[in-house]
Scaffold this motif. Structure first.
Motif, PDB file in Angstrom:
ATOM      1  N   THR A 206      35.166 -16.494 127.976  1.00  0.00           N
ATOM      2  CA  THR A 206      34.307 -17.672 128.039  1.00  0.00           C
ATOM      3  C   THR A 206      32.903 -17.328 128.542  1.00  0.00           C
ATOM      4  N   THR A 238      34.608 -20.879 123.737  1.00  0.00           N
ATOM      5  CA  THR A 238      35.320 -21.928 124.462  1.00  0.00           C
ATOM      6  C   THR A 238      36.327 -22.569 123.523  1.00  0.00           C
ATOM      7  N   CYS A 253      38.241 -22.424 118.392  1.00  0.00           N
ATOM      8  CA  CYS A 253      37.117 -22.386 119.322  1.00  0.00           C
ATOM      9  C   CYS A 253      36.006 -23.325 118.872  1.00  0.00           C
TER      10      CYS A 253
END
Length: 465
Positions: A206, A238, A253
């Protein structure tokens, strides 16, 4: 219901709880420790540090065997599955439990198995196996309940293809592929472990670099060797959602990327074990990660109730947790503590190869405008590393150009977590005793990995002239 009286009660038998209980017992306190599971040791012993490091050791031994030219004619005859390698940890866990339980018996600490819940500021209810309930009372209470993997509410952890760092140890097969979400210490360790087993690994980070609290050169080396093992690293990602099915699991994501693998290992954060403790009864409110706020003496908002270890958050290391427990034990027994916890504690990361560091990084020293120099020894030039075949890695010392005091120690390579302690001992000395010249004026056994300190120190001093 009969209430049993103690001087102090410790909730949890992990490193923090054990440290507190032993210190209090030595001070003559009548102690009870409460353990929710059926054996002492906490998460560290049963599904965290010990099993994962034993697994890593088994995989390292397998890799050493396959690399050794003496066994090249038989290396393809040995196939070790994930459960086989993990089984080697069972004996270590059992030995640890017996050892720790013996400590409690020897020091006359009563171990109460069951779930603890606060009834009042000095009273604990314990729900014991078989629906038996008893009440304990004490003047001081130490909360050392540890932590568990963080579970976001929109991820289905009941699905067999979705695992966390606890449940991954229950895998009954070696997966062909795995996505690891979260590239902190746990994520990097498992990426390294699974990569060494030839599992195709996606390590989804991340952030913009791995383990940014470490020295940049060390993390660059880690990234390089993870990629050498076939690990694909994806930074600045993320998750949006997780889609699990019978034939795989897909991590979606927010960037639009999708990662489909056999297993998803969620390794993004941990939560303090404060649920069902009845803390609302006494007015203690954990933060959103289930952690308790404490002062420098590890006292909560109620001064006679302490919290130590993972349940208070960082550094969340077994080594530091044990020391926190001992510190609190001394504080309770004496009303104060005549020693303070070190601020510069070593970090050990059990990737393949290992990483360990203590002190400042180059980035921090530059920001502070401290004039420093670098002393470095590559393991490939160290005789002991050549003998063992572990030539990957280096020892890096950062020291002040004028005073020659050691400011930081960073090690990457096999046995790094052991090697770092030699430098830590010198760095912790006061005044002129903390000097890089110690390593040039001391005789080291030969051949040893410790000799890297002499090689590094000479390298660094030569840079001054």
């Amino acid at each position: 219901m009969t209430t049993r009286e103690f001087d102090s009660i410790v909730i949890g038998t992990g490193p923090a709880g054990e440290g507190a209980a032993m210190k209090l017992a030595k001070a003559g306190h009548r102690i009870a420790v409460i353990e929710a599971h059926n054996a002492v040791g906490g998460g560290c012993t049963h599904w965290g540090t010990i099993p994962s490091k034993a697994l890593r050791h088994s995989i390292q031994m397998l890799a050493d065997y396959r690399r050794n030219p003496l066994f090249q004619h038989t290396q393809h005859q040995i196939e070790a599955a994930f459960p086989d390698l993990l089984r080697a940890a069972d004996g270590v866990i059992n030995d640890q439990v017996r050892t720790r339980y013996r400590y409690y018996q020897r020091n006359r600490v009563e171990v109460v198995f069951g779930r603890a819940r606060f009834l009042g500021e000095d009273r604990i209810e314990v729900q014991r196996p078989g629906s038996v309930t008893e009440e304990l009372r004490a003047q001081h209470i130490v909360i050392a309940t540890g932590s568990r993997p963080y579970h976001p509410p929109d991820v289905d952890f009941t699905h067999p293809r979705i695992r966390d760092s606890d449940s991954v140890l229950g895998l009954k097969h070696t997966p062909r592929s795995m996505t690891i979400y979260g590239a902190g210490v746990i994520g990097c360790e498992y990426a390294s472990i699974m990569g060494a087993l030839d599992v195709k690994v996606n390590l989804v980070d991340t952030r913009d670099r791995l383990l940014s609290f470490l020295d940049d050169e060390i993390t660059d080396a880690l990234g390089y060797h993870l990629r050498q093992q076939g690990v694909v690293i994806r930074h600045n990602e993320t998750y949006e959602r997780v889609e699990a099915s019978d034939d795989g699991v897909v991590l979606h994501c927010k960037s639009g990327k999708k990662f489909k693998t056999d297993i998803l290992l969620w390794a993004n954060g941990r939560t303090g074990n404060t649920h069902d403790l009845g803390l609302e009864t006494i007015g203690l409110i954990p933060n959103q990660r289930g952690q308790l706020e404490v002062n420098k003496s590890y006292q909560t908002a109620l001064p006679h109730i302490y919290a130590v270890g993972d349940v208070v958050g960082q550094p969340a290391l077994a080594s530091a947790s044990y020391d926190q427990g001992r510190f609190v034990g001394a504080h309770i027994a004496d009303g104060a503590c005549d020693w303070s916890l070190i601020e510069e504690f070593p970090t050990g990361i059990y990737t393949v190869p290992e990483i360990s560091s203590v002190g400042r990084t180059e980035r921090e020293l530059t920001a502070l405008q401290i004039p420093y120099e670098v002393a470095q020894a590559d393991f490939k030039s160290i005789a002991r590393a050549q003998i063992t075949g572990h030539t990957v890695g280096m020892l890096k010392l950062l020291f002040h150009r004028e005073t020659l005091e050691i400011l930081g120690i960073h090690c990457f390579g096999e046995q790094a977590a052991e090697i770092v302690h030699i430098g830590q001992a010198i760095m912790s000395q006061r005044g002129e005793a903390n000097s890089i010249r110690y390593f040039t004026e001391t005789t080291f056994n030969y051949p040893t990995m410790a000799e890297a300190y002499r090689v590094a120190a000479l390298n660094g001093l030569n840079r001054l002239f």
